[in-house]
Scaffold this motif. Structure first.
Motif, PDB file in Angstrom:
ATOM      1  N   PRO A 296     -69.488  26.755 -34.087  1.00  0.00           N
ATOM      2  CA  PRO A 296     -70.354  26.203 -35.142  1.00  0.00           C
ATOM      3  C   PRO A 296     -70.230  24.869 -35.736  1.00  0.00           C
ATOM      4  CG  PRO A 296     -69.632  28.448 -35.555  1.00  0.00           C
ATOM      5  CD  PRO A 296     -68.750  27.859 -34.691  1.00  0.00           C
ATOM      6  N   GLU A 297     -71.139  24.174 -36.115  1.00  0.00           N
ATOM      7  CA  GLU A 297     -70.739  22.720 -36.751  1.00  0.00           C
ATOM      8  C   GLU A 297     -70.347  22.848 -37.889  1.00  0.00           C
ATOM      9  OE1 GLU A 297     -73.839  19.019 -38.030  1.00  0.00           O
ATOM     10  OE2 GLU A 297     -74.836  21.154 -37.797  1.00  0.00           O
ATOM     11  N   GLY A 298     -69.270  21.909 -37.882  1.00  0.00           N
ATOM     12  CA  GLY A 298     -68.414  21.623 -39.110  1.00  0.00           C
ATOM     13  C   GLY A 298     -66.950  22.020 -38.901  1.00  0.00           C
ATOM     14  N   ILE A 299     -66.962  23.513 -38.230  1.00  0.00           N
ATOM     15  CA  ILE A 299     -65.662  23.833 -37.740  1.00  0.00           C
ATOM     16  C   ILE A 299     -64.804  22.878 -36.718  1.00  0.00           C
ATOM     17  CG2 ILE A 299     -64.424  25.849 -36.749  1.00  0.00           C
ATOM     18  CD1 ILE A 299     -66.544  27.754 -38.021  1.00  0.00           C
ATOM     19  N   PRO A 300     -63.710  22.771 -37.150  1.00  0.00           N
ATOM     20  CA  PRO A 300     -62.748  21.632 -36.273  1.00  0.00           C
ATOM     21  C   PRO A 300     -62.575  22.362 -35.001  1.00  0.00           C
ATOM     22  CG  PRO A 300     -61.461  22.374 -37.995  1.00  0.00           C
ATOM     23  CD  PRO A 300     -62.696  22.968 -38.443  1.00  0.00           C
ATOM     24  N   SER A 301     -62.474  21.582 -33.970  1.00  0.00           N
ATOM     25  CA  SER A 301     -62.051  22.120 -32.578  1.00  0.00           C
ATOM     26  C   SER A 301     -60.741  22.705 -32.617  1.00  0.00           C
ATOM     27  CB  SER A 301     -62.106  21.123 -31.643  1.00  0.00           C
ATOM     28  OG  SER A 301     -61.186  20.087 -31.661  1.00  0.00           O
ATOM     29  N   MET A 302     -60.225  23.428 -31.610  1.00  0.00           N
ATOM     30  CA  MET A 302     -58.645  23.893 -31.718  1.00  0.00           C
ATOM     31  C   MET A 302     -57.696  22.656 -31.944  1.00  0.00           C
ATOM     32  SD  MET A 302     -56.530  26.421 -29.462  1.00  0.00           S
ATOM     33  CE  MET A 302     -56.395  25.577 -28.096  1.00  0.00           C
ATOM     34  N   ALA A 303     -58.059  21.582 -31.198  1.00  0.00           N
ATOM     35  CA  ALA A 303     -57.011  20.225 -31.127  1.00  0.00           C
ATOM     36  C   ALA A 303     -57.128  19.745 -32.675  1.00  0.00           C
ATOM     37  CB  ALA A 303     -57.399  19.299 -30.260  1.00  0.00           C
ATOM     38  N   GLU A 304     -58.212  19.710 -33.242  1.00  0.00           N
ATOM     39  CA  GLU A 304     -58.406  19.246 -34.466  1.00  0.00           C
ATOM     40  C   GLU A 304     -57.519  20.027 -35.632  1.00  0.00           C
ATOM     41  OE1 GLU A 304     -62.799  16.589 -34.038  1.00  0.00           O
ATOM     42  OE2 GLU A 304     -62.719  18.737 -34.720  1.00  0.00           O
ATOM     43  N   TYR A 305     -58.039  21.356 -35.511  1.00  0.00           N
ATOM     44  CA  TYR A 305     -57.326  22.214 -36.411  1.00  0.00           C
ATOM     45  C   TYR A 305     -55.798  22.083 -36.428  1.00  0.00           C
ATOM     46  CZ  TYR A 305     -55.589  26.457 -38.564  1.00  0.00           C
ATOM     47  OH  TYR A 305     -54.846  27.423 -39.191  1.00  0.00           O
ATOM     48  N   LEU A 306     -55.314  21.973 -35.118  1.00  0.00           N
ATOM     49  CA  LEU A 306     -53.890  21.722 -34.962  1.00  0.00           C
ATOM     50  C   LEU A 306     -53.462  20.414 -35.517  1.00  0.00           C
ATOM     51  CD1 LEU A 306     -51.392  22.747 -33.482  1.00  0.00           C
ATOM     52  CD2 LEU A 306     -52.040  21.741 -31.438  1.00  0.00           C
ATOM     53  N   ALA A 307     -54.255  19.213 -35.342  1.00  0.00           N
ATOM     54  CA  ALA A 307     -54.089  18.176 -35.785  1.00  0.00           C
ATOM     55  C   ALA A 307     -53.953  18.179 -37.572  1.00  0.00           C
ATOM     56  CB  ALA A 307     -54.943  16.986 -35.460  1.00  0.00           C
ATOM     57  N   LEU A 308     -54.963  18.898 -38.179  1.00  0.00           N
ATOM     58  CA  LEU A 308     -54.874  18.876 -39.400  1.00  0.00           C
ATOM     59  C   LEU A 308     -53.369  19.635 -40.014  1.00  0.00           C
ATOM     60  CD1 LEU A 308     -58.369  20.456 -39.938  1.00  0.00           C
ATOM     61  CD2 LEU A 308     -57.447  18.241 -40.908  1.00  0.00           C
ATOM     62  N   TYR A 309     -53.027  20.809 -39.382  1.00  0.00           N
ATOM     63  CA  TYR A 309     -51.911  21.384 -39.806  1.00  0.00           C
ATOM     64  C   TYR A 309     -50.693  20.443 -39.375  1.00  0.00           C
ATOM     65  CZ  TYR A 309     -47.570  23.791 -39.166  1.00  0.00           C
ATOM     66  OH  TYR A 309     -46.338  24.192 -39.316  1.00  0.00           O
ATOM     67  N   CYS A 310     -50.341  19.813 -38.060  1.00  0.00           N
ATOM     68  CA  CYS A 310     -49.303  18.975 -38.032  1.00  0.00           C
ATOM     69  C   CYS A 310     -49.243  17.978 -38.762  1.00  0.00           C
ATOM     70  CB  CYS A 310     -49.658  18.248 -36.484  1.00  0.00           C
ATOM     71  SG  CYS A 310     -49.223  19.366 -35.418  1.00  0.00           S
ATOM     72  N   SER A 311     -50.356  17.199 -39.264  1.00  0.00           N
ATOM     73  CA  SER A 311     -50.286  16.221 -40.308  1.00  0.00           C
ATOM     74  C   SER A 311     -49.970  16.696 -41.581  1.00  0.00           C
ATOM     75  CB  SER A 311     -51.812  15.595 -40.399  1.00  0.00           C
ATOM     76  OG  SER A 311     -51.910  14.804 -41.530  1.00  0.00           O
ATOM     77  N   ALA A 312     -50.318  18.053 -42.112  1.00  0.00           N
ATOM     78  CA  ALA A 312     -50.138  18.257 -43.447  1.00  0.00           C
ATOM     79  C   ALA A 312     -48.481  18.963 -43.441  1.00  0.00           C
ATOM     80  CB  ALA A 312     -50.955  19.700 -43.943  1.00  0.00           C
ATOM     81  N   ALA A 313     -48.101  19.295 -42.387  1.00  0.00           N
ATOM     82  CA  ALA A 313     -46.779  19.926 -42.246  1.00  0.00           C
ATOM     83  C   ALA A 313     -45.652  18.917 -41.906  1.00  0.00           C
ATOM     84  CB  ALA A 313     -46.759  21.066 -41.303  1.00  0.00           C
TER      85      ALA A 313
END
Ligand code: FAD
Length: 829
Positions: A296-313
């Motif tokens: 659904p629009e707005g939800i990041p792709s798996m790679a984007e979600y992973l990138a968000l995590y990697c960046s925060a961690a």
């Protein structure tokens, strides 16, 4: 839509009832503040979840006007249990440690009871959190902006769990950290075998093959047990999070039953399962995850979600190991569901009748694992960066937050940096300008003034270094470089990746640097280095970052950008003739460039060269960009070009010949034919930086005009008292502030919408700012009389620089063309 915590409550299942009076006596004695003789004590059960039955205790104190306190009780299920499963004691331990010593949002725990005589099994009591739980990972009923925020928050909260320092919060013995995957594969393989087979549900042979594949593909990092290990939640999903009733913020991470210490990437892969499989228990036709049913629009792709995590961690991008971690998650899930199904056949699954589907789901997960393993590619080689832009959601909140003060009001952080920067300019830059000019006009003009290097060190110490780096670009570099032993700790310790500012925030600071032509390089914010570093940050490989970006970030070297050629109209880059021809492991470059700014600088060690790798490809796929060591044989710096007589020493604008220059293949940026794509990424922010600096140049000119006019008398009156001066001054202020607002708006659009969508406003800023600056500086020169045209003031040099920017980085006409084209398109649709 989300469901509120209280909406999940149901009557207690008959099979799970326990002695309520005994519980009440225990709670009164062991939970601080628990009402002693409640007028009402009711128990209901949470209807969501499969493992440890969880209950809500509602207690009303006598005479408290109906005030009800709520607590949550979580216990082991009754009956015979698999060894090490349902460990509520461990849940209690981890919740207690995190709640007491970290910022990880968890419910507060009150007491643990291991005495099975009270309600039949061990249990603990914790805080009741009223909030929202998103049972549907597609977040129906929410706007795209809020979906994005919810997923961002989910990734960030997981990172906060993983960043907890287990050694300092008393959890060092909560599990073993080394060989986690190896041990887990064996554990879940064993558990699967004990839940299936003769006299039990059927065993699926592919599961046994999967165990073999996993054993053979355990990532090398698993044996180390150092970086990337710590708390593993074990069941981290969006529906195990309680969000604040109104704000999109996690207030509680629940369900710690499977938590332990170990390899945290397993946790991350597990939290991505929803992208690949719909593992909700029930009779369904398809078990495809978000990637199958459509994100659904707005939800990041798996790679984007992973990138968000990697960046925060602060974790490296796990491109090589991702297949293992995901396959392992399926494997573990299959084993757990096989256990749930087995318990259902015995009549004691806490999830009730829905558990009848768990056996089928276990086999679906095994098939999913194999489907994932045979995929050719499971992640992009580099993390996507678009997701880091604040997006419309960030903006709307920001606008709302600022609405009491106006849209373009800098944050406190920016105001503090601005104050520091202004002081630095007063204390160190303006007093040195004459000295810098003296050297630049002497026979030693192509050397660096020793004071410049000293001031650079001072700027680093003051935290005024690399402020231009947008946080999204920094995030990508962090992911690629974190953990690389040969990256100097100075890069991390000294904020060499910038202050985490947006382009808009940088706008308020960059204009101050623009007040002196000498200032930007002192803060490592000068062109063309910023544009070149941006290219590396966005498109460079890890090796390219290590070789060139790090020394640029540290300010140890400088760089040039060689695109323009004398023999062709270079405002249309498709005309470029420089050839970049592949020969084995090298590219051979031949061409003639000019106006390569910075190439005369003795510190210039690398050039980004744009040329054609394929003259027969479609027009915009012919060009490539390649990194060239400036000392490579065949790179001939022919001469410095003069701008109205200024050679801008020691920086210079050079004519450069490339004659059979051999460059290793690994130096190509992004790949052959991607030159235009990179140019788009480079030029947007780079153009705006020029505009921001020009605003500063105009501001300084205006200030000088006013100071002069307040001191100098003409025909018996101060210039400031002449009507013509006042009217021109006012007009200049109007023009200057209009241009500033346009530049800030363009920077804001760049942050929110990205380069492509912001291009119209960037083009408007790029046309209007140099023209405005020229007018204001012309006015200032006029007020200064002949002195204004001399080199005794900075005005002439500022004016010359502003004039170049009606041509450099695209002539006015090209940008006007862009604006007009967009305008016509808008009119048509
Ligand atoms: C101080 C300075 C520093 C520079 N630094 C660099 C650098 O570091 N690296 C680099 O590669 N280049 C650099 N440049 C070069 C600069 O980017 C080019 O000069 C610019 O892109 C224009 O190319 P050109 O000079 O070949 O002009 P041309 O392409 O020949 O254009 C000439 C004129 O034609 C007109 N024109 C062009 N297109 C249109 C149109 N679509 N419609 C109507 N009229 C049009 C305009 O009036 C334009 O000025 C620098 C230039 C200067 C002055």
């Amino acid at each position: 839509m989300a469901i509120s915590t209280s909406e999940l409550l149901r009557p207690v299942q008959a099979a799970l009832r326990f002695d309520e009076a005994a519980l009440l006596r225990y709670a009164v004695a062991n939970v601080a503040g628990f009402p002693e003789a409640p007028s009402r004590f009711t128990i209901s059960q949470f209807g969501h979840g499969q493992s440890n039955p969880t209950f809500c205790l509602e207690v009303a104190s006598p005479g408290s006007a109906g005030d009800v306190k709520r607590y949550v009780l979580r216990k082991k299920p009754p009956g015979v249990l698999l060894q090490s499963a349902h460990a509520v004691e461990r849940e209690f331990q981890v919740l207690k440690a995190l709640g007491a010593h970290t910022d990880v949002p968890v419910p507060k725990v009150f007491c643990l009871c291991t005495d099975t005589s009270i309600i039949g099994t061990p249990f603990y009591i914790m805080e009741y959190l009223e909030g929202r739980i998103f049972l549907d990972i597609k977040l129906p009923g929410l706007s795209p902006e809020r979906r994005k925020l919810i997923y961002q928050e989910t990734a960030k909260t997981l990172a906060s769990v993983h960043k907890a320092d287990v050694d300092s919060i008393g959890l060092q013995k909560f599990g073993r950290r080394d060989n986690y995957c190896k041990r887990q594969v064996e554990r879940w393989a064993k558990q699967y075998l004990s839940s299936t087979g003769p006299g039990k549900p059927d065993r699926y042979p592919k599961m046994l093959d999967l165990a073999v594949w996993l054993r053979e593909n355990i990532p090398a990092e698993d044996t180390l047990g150092a970086s990337g290990t710590g708390i593993v939640h074990g069941d981290y999903r969006i529906d195990n999070l309680v969000f604040h009733p109104v704000k999109d913020q996690v207030i509680g991470v629940l369900d710690w039953e499977l938590s332990t210490l170990g390899n945290q990437m397993c946790d991350v892969a597990y939290s991505c399962m929803a992208y690949l499989v719909d593992s909700s228990l029930g009779e369904q036709e398809s078990y495809g995850g978000l990637e199958f049913s459509g994100i659904p629009e707005g939800i990041p792709s798996m790679a984007e979600y992973l990138a968000l995590y990697c960046s925060a961690a602060g974790r490296p991008w796990p491109v090589r190991e991702w297949k293992f971690y995901v396959a392992f998650s399926f494997f573990r899930g299959a084993s757990i569901y096989a256990g749930v199904y087995h318990r259902w056949t015995l009549g004691n699954a806490s999830g009730g009748e829905r558990a009848r589907h768990a056996g089928k789901l276990a086999n679906v997960l095994i098939d999913c694992a194999w489907a994932f393993i045979v995929r050719e590619s499971v992640l992009p080689n580099q993390p996507p960066v678009e997701i880091f832009s604040p997006g419309v959601a960030g903006k709307s909140e920001e606008v709302y937050a600022h609405s009491k003060q106006g849209i373009f009001v800098p944050s406190k952080k920016v105001l503090e940096l601005r104050k520091k920067l202004l002081k630095f300019m007063e204390d160190h830059i303006y007093p040195m300008e004459n000295e810098f000019y003296r050297l630049a006009q002497s026979s030693s003009r192509w050397t660096i003034h020793p004071e410049e290097e000293k001031l650079k060190e001072l700027a680093k110490q003051e935290g005024l270094w690399n402020l231009w780096i947008p946080f999204d670009s920094a995030a990508r570099a962090k992911m690629l470089l974190e953990g690389e032993s040969h990256v100097s700790p100075r890069v991390w310790n000294n904020n060499f990746l910038g202050a985490g500012l947006s382009n808009l925030e940088y706008g308020y600071l960059c204009e101050i640097m623009g007040r002196s032509v000498w200032a930007p390089q002192i803060f490592n914010c000068g062109a063309p280095d910023t544009g070149n570093m941006e290219v590396l940050l966005r498109y460079g490989t890890k090796e390219q970052l290590q070789e060139w970006l790090i020394p640029l970030l540290e300010g140890n070297i400088r760089s040039g950008f060689a695109m323009t050629e004398p023999q062709v109209a270079s405002s249309d880059a498709t005309n470029i003739e420089c050839s970049i021809t592949r020969q084995g492991d090298f590219y051979i470059i031949n061409g003639r460039k000019w106006w390569t700014s910075g190439a005369m600088d003795p510190r210039c060690k690398v050039l980004i060269v744009m040329g054609k790798t394929d003259f027969s490809a479609p027009m915009h796929k012919q060009q490539s960009m390649i990194l060239v060591d400036a000392n490579t044989p065949g790179v001939h710096i022919k001469r410095p070009l003069l701008v109205f007589g200024f050679d801008d020493a020691p920086h210079g604008h050079a004519e450069v010949i490339f004659e059979n220059v051999r460059v290793p293949v690994k130096n190509i940026l992004l790949g052959e034919g991607r030159g235009f794509e990179i140019a788009q990424g480079r030029l947007g922010p780079g153009r705006l930086h020029h505009c921001m600096r020009l605003i500063g140049g105009a501001e300084r000119g205006l200030q000088m005009a006013v100071e002069r006019a307040l001191k100098r008398k003409v025909f018996g009156k101060l210039i400031a008292e002449q009507g013509s001066f006042l009217s021109d001054l006012a007009k200049c202020r109007i023009e200057l502030d209009k241009a500033r607002l346009l530049v800030l708006e363009a920077a804001d659009q760049l942050d929110r919408l990205g380069n492509k969508k912001a291009r119209g406003t960037i083009a408007m800023a790029k046309v209007s700012t140099p023209n405005m600056t020229l007018k204001v500086l012309d006015f200032a020169m006029q007020v200064h009389g002949a002195a204004g045209l001399s080199s005794d003031t900075v005005l002439a040099h500022l004016w010359a620089t502003a004039r170049t920017l009606r041509i450099a980085d695209g002539p006015d006409e090209v940008h006007l063309g862009t604006i007009a084209k967009l305008e016509l398109r808008r009119a048509r649709f």
